[in-house]
Motif scaffolding. Structure first.
Motif, PDB file in Angstrom:
ATOM      1  N   TYR A 106      39.712  29.216  90.416  1.00  0.00           N
ATOM      2  CA  TYR A 106      39.323  30.119  89.340  1.00  0.00           C
ATOM      3  C   TYR A 106      39.150  29.356  88.033  1.00  0.00           C
ATOM      4  N   ASP A 121      40.423  22.879  86.399  1.00  0.00           N
ATOM      5  CA  ASP A 121      40.680  24.119  87.132  1.00  0.00           C
ATOM      6  C   ASP A 121      41.639  23.867  88.295  1.00  0.00           C
ATOM      7  N   VAL A 173      39.720  41.451  91.287  1.00  0.00           N
ATOM      8  CA  VAL A 173      40.436  41.041  90.076  1.00  0.00           C
ATOM      9  C   VAL A 173      41.008  42.279  89.398  1.00  0.00           C
ATOM     10  N   PRO A 194      40.154  32.073  95.602  1.00  0.00           N
ATOM     11  CA  PRO A 194      38.907  32.761  95.305  1.00  0.00           C
ATOM     12  C   PRO A 194      38.155  33.128  96.582  1.00  0.00           C
ATOM     13  N   CYS A 201      44.437  37.669  89.918  1.00  0.00           N
ATOM     14  CA  CYS A 201      43.485  37.403  90.989  1.00  0.00           C
ATOM     15  C   CYS A 201      44.244  37.050  92.280  1.00  0.00           C
TER      16      CYS A 201
END
Length: 114
Positions: free
Chosen positions: A8, A46, A76, A109, A105
């Motif tokens: 993310y 990240d 989310v 991902p 979250c």
């Protein structure tokens, strides 16, 4: 062969992420680095911030607040809180805030390697 894993980009909007982004923008503007290198640095940021927060941070806190609004979109959760009181575990310092936004979250991902 290593597989690329997505992370993310939420922490780019944190204080340290913003400072990094501003610095990279300055370096690009001054022609000291290529935009592709800046993107690699941000991708590394990240990954690193996600790993450090998962592996190194063990502190816990509790909070009490009034829920103003919430929404769930694209896996989310976003919570807008009012009159928030945070308390660290073990009787730590109490911190208050008028408004707080929490973005939550899933651990990985969508489309990330398992």
């Amino acid at each position: 062969m290593a597989t690329a894993q997505n992370f993310y980009e939420l922490y780019r909007r944190s204080s340290i992420g913003g400072a990094l982004t501003d610095t990279l923008d300055d370096l690009i503007t001054q022609n000291n680095i290529d935009p592709q290198l800046a993107m690699k640095v941000l991708a590394n940021f990240d990954r690193a911030i996600a790993e450090v927060l998962q592996d190194k941070v063990r502190s816990r806190l509790t909070f009490k607040a009034s829920l103003d609004t919430y929404r769930f979109c694209d896996e989310v959760w976003t919570f807008q809180l009012k009159n928030v009181t945070f308390k660290m575990e073990n009787g730590g310092q109490v911190v208050t805030a008028d408004r707080v936004k929490i973005v939550s979250c899933t651990a990985k991902p969508t489309g990330a390697a398992a």
